[in-house]
Design an enzyme around this catalytic site. Structure first.
Site, short mmCIF file in Angstrom:
data_model
loop_
_atom_site.label_atom_id
_atom_site.label_comp_id
_atom_site.label_asym_id
_atom_site.label_seq_id
_atom_site.Cartn_x
_atom_site.Cartn_y
_atom_site.Cartn_z
N CYS A 84 0.76 -1.24 0.00
CA CYS A 84 0.00 0.00 0.00
C CYS A 84 0.80 1.30 0.00
O CYS A 84 0.73 2.09 -0.94
CB CYS A 84 -0.90 -0.07 1.21
SG CYS A 84 -1.92 1.33 1.33
N HIS A 139 -2.52 6.81 4.18
CA HIS A 139 -1.45 5.83 4.46
C HIS A 139 -0.05 6.30 4.06
O HIS A 139 0.79 5.50 3.66
CB HIS A 139 -1.76 4.47 3.81
CG HIS A 139 -1.26 3.33 4.64
ND1 HIS A 139 -1.46 2.01 4.32
CD2 HIS A 139 -0.53 3.33 5.79
CE1 HIS A 139 -0.91 1.24 5.23
NE2 HIS A 139 -0.34 2.01 6.13
#
Ligand SMILES: *[C@@H]1O[C@H](CO)[C@@H](O)[C@H](O)[C@H]1NC(C)=O
Ligand SMILES: *[C@@H]1O[C@H](CO)[C@@H](O)[C@H](O)[C@H]1NC(C)=O
Length: 384
Positions: A84, A139
């Site tokens: 990610c 993130h």
């Protein structure tokens, strides 16, 4: 990343012998097109085979399939990384992890983020007069100056990291299941090893936490509303806009609204895929209504499916890594096998990007050229 991507797109089309006359950004021309809006929608842990246009077995993505038929579909398109944070850092900086410093996922306990000396696409476009918004999963660091509002985004609404990185009121489906957040005096129910439970998952609007724990059941609806509202407001402002949407789908825990009547017999994954498709459809409909001729809409994924989640993971299509699985390994997310980084990719821009074209060019998200080149591309090609 928008402009790198457009360049890649052009190179890809040149390779495939394809030339589309409208796609002319020449700096010598006297009449320049107005600065285009850019909408990037990034799915999470979506499989190459989760896009019906890629893989006929999948029947749950009517909106995306329609977008494929109205735009270009890239079948050999690769995320910059198979996890990610590195994938997202590359998307926003145009630099691979070894250059931008993000080679691993950030944790709830991480104090750092995408190094502050890196330039994001949002910063570049904001300098060019764009209104910029990010909706969804960030993130790339959640403390201090790593927050999206300090990385080029005028508006932010979303969760700071993955939706399994904190307990929620209605935990949704996951392996191992995350427990619900404890009631005031409740005790933890034996949290699984991969489940973060110390901090309930927060939902931010700009710098403020507006909900904690997040209600996963209403998150997709909230994202759709905020995205539509932003597109509406930005398009009436007379300024071009960048909207970057980091979907919670298809990352576990999966949660669909309304909940399935018989989750044991109905496919939760497919229901969640349909929910994602509908969310993308709502964003595209809004673009079509208010800014159709002047918006590049780009849909892709951050990395392949998370095989450890079994039937809660997406489809690899044909890239199931026969050799690797025979050794007992996984060919998916977190690996450099094709299933880890070969992702769905669609570009839609009526009148600019040709309709119903499939490109087999080998493309990778965002590694070259450098941000410097990006900046010059943006200023020569977009400034009137
Ligand atoms: C940011 O700083 C790091 C460490 O000094 C360096 O490796 C990296 O190249 C810098 N990034 C930019 C865009 O200059
Ligand atoms: C969460 O959202 C769902 C769907 O909108 C709603 O039915 C439910 O009441 C919400 N839960 C809480 C705790 O607010």
């Amino acid at each position: 990343m928008g402009w790198l991507f457009l360049k890649v797109l052009l190179v890809g089309m040149a390779f495939s012998g394809f030339f589309y006359p409208l796609m002319d950004f020449s700096i010598s021309g006297k009449t320049r097109a107005p600065q285009p809006n850019i909408v990037i929608i990034l799915a999470d842990d979506m499989g190459w085979g989760d896009l019906g246009a890629n893989w006929a077995e999948t029947k749950d993505t009517t909106n995306l399939d329609k977008m494929a038929s109205e735009g270009m579909r890239f079948v050999d398109f690769h995320a910059a990384a198979s996890t990610c944070s590195p994938s997202r850092a590359s998307l926003l900086t145009g630099r691979l992890g070894l250059r931008n410093g993000v080679t691993h996922n950030f944790a709830v306990t991480s104090i750092g983020g995408l190094p502050v000396n890196e330039t994001t696409l949002a910063e570049v476009l904001r300098q060019e007069g764009y209104i910029t918004a990010m909706i969804g999963k960030w993130h790339l660091g959640h403390h201090g100056s790593y927050h999206p509002n300090f990385r080029g985004f005028d508006y932010y609404f979303g969760i700071p990291y993955s939706n399994d990185m904190g307990c929620t009121d209605a935990p949704g489906y996951n392996y191992p299941p995350c427990p619900a957040c404890p009631q005031r005096d409740g005790l933890w129910r034996n949290p699984g090893k991969d489940c973060y439970t110390d901090v309930a998952l927060p939902l931010y609007e700009n710098l403020n936490i507006v909900e904690q724990p997040v209600n996963l059941s209403s998150l997709a609806q909230k994202y759709a509303e905020r995205a539509v509202e932003f597109i509406e407001q930005a398009s009436t402002s007379g300024r071009p806009f960048l909207l970057y949407v980091g979907l919670a789908h298809m990352h576990v825990p999966l949660s669909v609204t309304p909940p399935l009547a018989h989750p044991q017999s109905q496919s939760l994954y497919r229901a969640s895929l349909r929910e994602m498709d509908s969310l993308v459809g709502q964003i595209k409909d809004k673009v079509d209504h208010v800014a159709r001729e002047n918006t590049l809409l780009w849909f892709t994924g951050d990395n392949g499916p998370w095989a450890q989640k079994c039937e809660l993971a997406g489809s690899l299509g044909p890239f199931f890594g026969l050799w690797q699985t025979h050794q007992g390994g996984s060919p998916t997310k977190q690996t450099t096998w094709e299933g880890g980084h070969r992702v769905p990719a669609l570009a839609y821009w009526p009148g600019r990007v040709p309709a119903n074209v499939t490109s087999t060019a080998l493309l990778r998200c965002c590694s070259t050229p450098t941000v410097g080149l990006l900046e010059s591309m943006v200023s020569c090609r977009l400034s009137a």
